[in-house]
Design an enzyme around this catalytic site. Structure first.
Site, PDB file in Angstrom:
ATOM      1  N   ILE A  64       0.834  -1.324   0.109  1.00 46.41           N
ATOM      2  CA  ILE A  64      -0.021   0.051   0.106  1.00 46.41           C
ATOM      3  C   ILE A  64       0.633   1.111   0.033  1.00 46.41           C
ATOM      4  O   ILE A  64       0.452   2.256  -0.628  1.00 46.41           O
ATOM      5  CB  ILE A  64      -1.178   0.010   1.215  1.00 46.41           C
ATOM      6  CG1 ILE A  64      -2.019  -1.169   1.099  1.00 46.41           C
ATOM      7  CG2 ILE A  64      -1.632   1.250   1.282  1.00 46.41           C
ATOM      8  CD1 ILE A  64      -2.904  -1.479   2.161  1.00 46.41           C
TER       9      ILE A  64
ATOM     10  N   SER B 292      11.467  -5.228   5.791  1.00 48.10           N
ATOM     11  CA  SER B 292      10.894  -6.463   6.452  1.00 48.10           C
ATOM     12  C   SER B 292       9.888  -7.148   5.527  1.00 48.10           C
ATOM     13  O   SER B 292       9.505  -8.266   5.245  1.00 48.10           O
ATOM     14  CB  SER B 292      10.565  -6.432   7.691  1.00 48.10           C
ATOM     15  OG  SER B 292       9.572  -5.379   8.122  1.00 48.10           O
TER      16      SER B 292
ATOM     17  N   GLY C  11       8.541  -4.707   2.749  1.00 44.95           N
ATOM     18  CA  GLY C  11       8.545  -3.870   1.550  1.00 44.95           C
ATOM     19  C   GLY C  11       9.768  -4.275   0.951  1.00 44.95           C
ATOM     20  O   GLY C  11      10.547  -5.145   1.139  1.00 44.95           O
TER      21      GLY C  11
ATOM     22  N   ASP D  41      14.071   1.702  10.750  1.00 45.61           N
ATOM     23  CA  ASP D  41      12.873   1.170  11.451  1.00 45.61           C
ATOM     24  C   ASP D  41      12.410   2.191  12.211  1.00 45.61           C
ATOM     25  O   ASP D  41      13.114   3.038  12.969  1.00 45.61           O
ATOM     26  CB  ASP D  41      13.525   0.039  12.381  1.00 45.61           C
ATOM     27  CG  ASP D  41      12.446  -1.026  12.916  1.00 45.61           C
ATOM     28  OD1 ASP D  41      11.365  -0.577  13.439  1.00 45.61           O
ATOM     29  OD2 ASP D  41      12.606  -2.211  12.462  1.00 45.61           O
TER      30      ASP D  41
ATOM     31  N   ALA E 215       3.772   1.761   8.247  1.00 49.99           N
ATOM     32  CA  ALA E 215       4.807   0.802   8.513  1.00 49.99           C
ATOM     33  C   ALA E 215       4.161  -0.010   9.893  1.00 49.99           C
ATOM     34  O   ALA E 215       3.577   0.479  10.743  1.00 49.99           O
ATOM     35  CB  ALA E 215       6.155   1.731   9.058  1.00 49.99           C
TER      36      ALA E 215
ATOM     37  N   TYR F 236      -2.378  -9.370  16.276  1.00 51.35           N
ATOM     38  CA  TYR F 236      -2.229  -7.948  15.267  1.00 51.35           C
ATOM     39  C   TYR F 236      -3.241  -7.154  15.432  1.00 51.35           C
ATOM     40  O   TYR F 236      -2.782  -5.865  15.675  1.00 51.35           O
ATOM     41  CB  TYR F 236      -2.099  -8.673  13.837  1.00 51.35           C
ATOM     42  CG  TYR F 236      -2.734  -7.845  12.940  1.00 51.35           C
ATOM     43  CD1 TYR F 236      -1.751  -6.879  12.515  1.00 51.35           C
ATOM     44  CD2 TYR F 236      -3.842  -7.904  12.121  1.00 51.35           C
ATOM     45  CE1 TYR F 236      -1.817  -5.831  11.502  1.00 51.35           C
ATOM     46  CE2 TYR F 236      -4.082  -7.064  11.093  1.00 51.35           C
ATOM     47  CZ  TYR F 236      -3.295  -5.938  10.847  1.00 51.35           C
ATOM     48  OH  TYR F 236      -3.605  -5.024   9.749  1.00 51.35           O
TER      49      TYR F 236
ATOM     50  N   PHE G  13      -9.565 -21.846   2.400  1.00 55.03           N
ATOM     51  CA  PHE G  13      -9.374 -22.516   3.699  1.00 55.03           C
ATOM     52  C   PHE G  13     -10.842 -22.436   4.298  1.00 55.03           C
ATOM     53  O   PHE G  13     -11.577 -21.410   4.240  1.00 55.03           O
ATOM     54  CB  PHE G  13      -8.550 -21.566   4.716  1.00 55.03           C
ATOM     55  CG  PHE G  13      -7.197 -21.534   4.175  1.00 55.03           C
ATOM     56  CD1 PHE G  13      -6.563 -22.751   4.638  1.00 55.03           C
ATOM     57  CD2 PHE G  13      -6.522 -20.616   3.583  1.00 55.03           C
ATOM     58  CE1 PHE G  13      -5.053 -22.732   4.337  1.00 55.03           C
ATOM     59  CE2 PHE G  13      -4.950 -20.416   3.281  1.00 55.03           C
ATOM     60  CZ  PHE G  13      -4.426 -21.810   3.581  1.00 55.03           C
TER      61      PHE G  13
END
Length: 317
Positions: free
Chosen positions: A15, A37, A39, A59, A81, A148, A208
């Protein structure tokens, strides 16, 4: 004509690269930050010759790196990020907390120091998916079903404290399932990209569970336009916005849409059923009313665009 300077975290992600393109097309100077990581430099290679784009490899968990990204003349920061893998968050919740909460805290502090407007990009996965049949609007209850999602709503809560406590101009942006060129086609990618790539490779489409779960699928350019519009709208400051098409499709029907003659569709056991979302459909009316935003690309058109792009990648063009 240059319109101003925007910092974009996660600029080399899926994105992120579309947000960078949208900003450059509008005449902004863009300073990107990415630790690569998720991208890739390849995602932003198109902009490498532009004197209005720079990419810093670093980072958001490094305070010095974040401080170097934002300056007094930065007009806005778009914060993309993040660690974004649901299964990885179940296996390693600490990494998601560090990136998504601590990293966002670093961005907030830098924005506070420089008085920079912030577009904070969240996720539709924070919502309680029960009784969401009429479409999920911004007043819908939240109920994160994975570390998450918990880390993303946690980041928003911290940011809301900065909005109320420091009067920092922040817009909260929650796009629904986004797909398109430059998205990964492995397990870390989205279902549209995975299915389309497998179809092109002559491989079976694996569903799934029973495939009745639904998704509201937003094309990448529409998502990028939503993020940029929301970030720069004065009416949007302090507000939460959802972005989607307002229409959902079952994974079974999506597979049928994408599969070409000879492609097998089969169901397999779900690898993380406890965090599965049965129904995802966005109510985008608030974005339409306050931002004058609505999606331009239909699912059929988006799949065609993605298929054409994947063909060029598979040929090595």
């Amino acid at each position: 004509m240059t319109r101003g300077t925007v910092a974009v975290t996660g600029a080399a992600g899926f994105i992120g690269r579309w947000v960078v393109k949208e900003l450059l097309d509008r005449g902004y100077v863009v300073h990107g930050l990415d630790n690569l990581s998720n991208g890739s430099r390849r995602n932003v290679e198109e902009f490498s010759t532009s004197d209005q784009f720079t990419l810093e490899i670093g980072d958001i968990c490094d305070e010095e790196v974040v401080d170097d990204l934002l300056h007094e003349d930065t007009d806005a920061c778009i914060h993309l990020a993040a660690e974004i893998d649901v299964q990885e968050s179940l296996d390693d919740p600490q990494s998601h907390f560090d990136a998504n909460v601590v990293g966002t805290q670093n961005i907030l502090e830098a924005c506070r120091r420089t008085d920079t407007r912030l577009g904070l990009v969240g996720t539709c996965m924070v919502y309680d998916m029960v009784d969401s049949g009429d479409g999920i609007d911004e007043s819908h209850p939240v109920k994160p079903a994975s570390p998450y999602a918990g880390s993303k709503i946690g980041a928003e809560n911290v940011a809301e404290g900065y909005y109320h406590g420091y009067d920092l101009p922040i817009t909260f942006l929650r796009p629904f399932n986004t797909y398109g060129p430059y998205q990964k086609t492995g397990m870390a990618g989205g279902v549209v990209s995975i299915f389309t790539n497998r179809d092109l490779q002559g491989e079976s489409l694996k569903i799934f569970g029973d495939g009745t779960q639904t998704r509201d699928l937003l094309y990448a350019t529409d998502c990028a336009r939503f993020i940029v519009d929301g970030t720069f709208s004065d009416d949007a400051v302090g507000e939460v916005f959802n972005a989607g098409t307002g229409t959902d499709i079952s994974i079974n029907d999506l597979a049928e849409l994408i599969a070409t003659d000879g492609t097998d569709i089969r169901h397999v056991e779900h690898h993380h059923p406890q965090s599965e979302v049965q129904k995802l459909r966005c109510d985008p009316s608030k974005a339409n009313e306050l931002l004058d935003w609505e999606p331009d690309v239909s699912l059929e058109e988006g799949v065609d665009h993605l298929r054409d792009w994947l063909r060029t990648q598979n040929r090595g063009d």
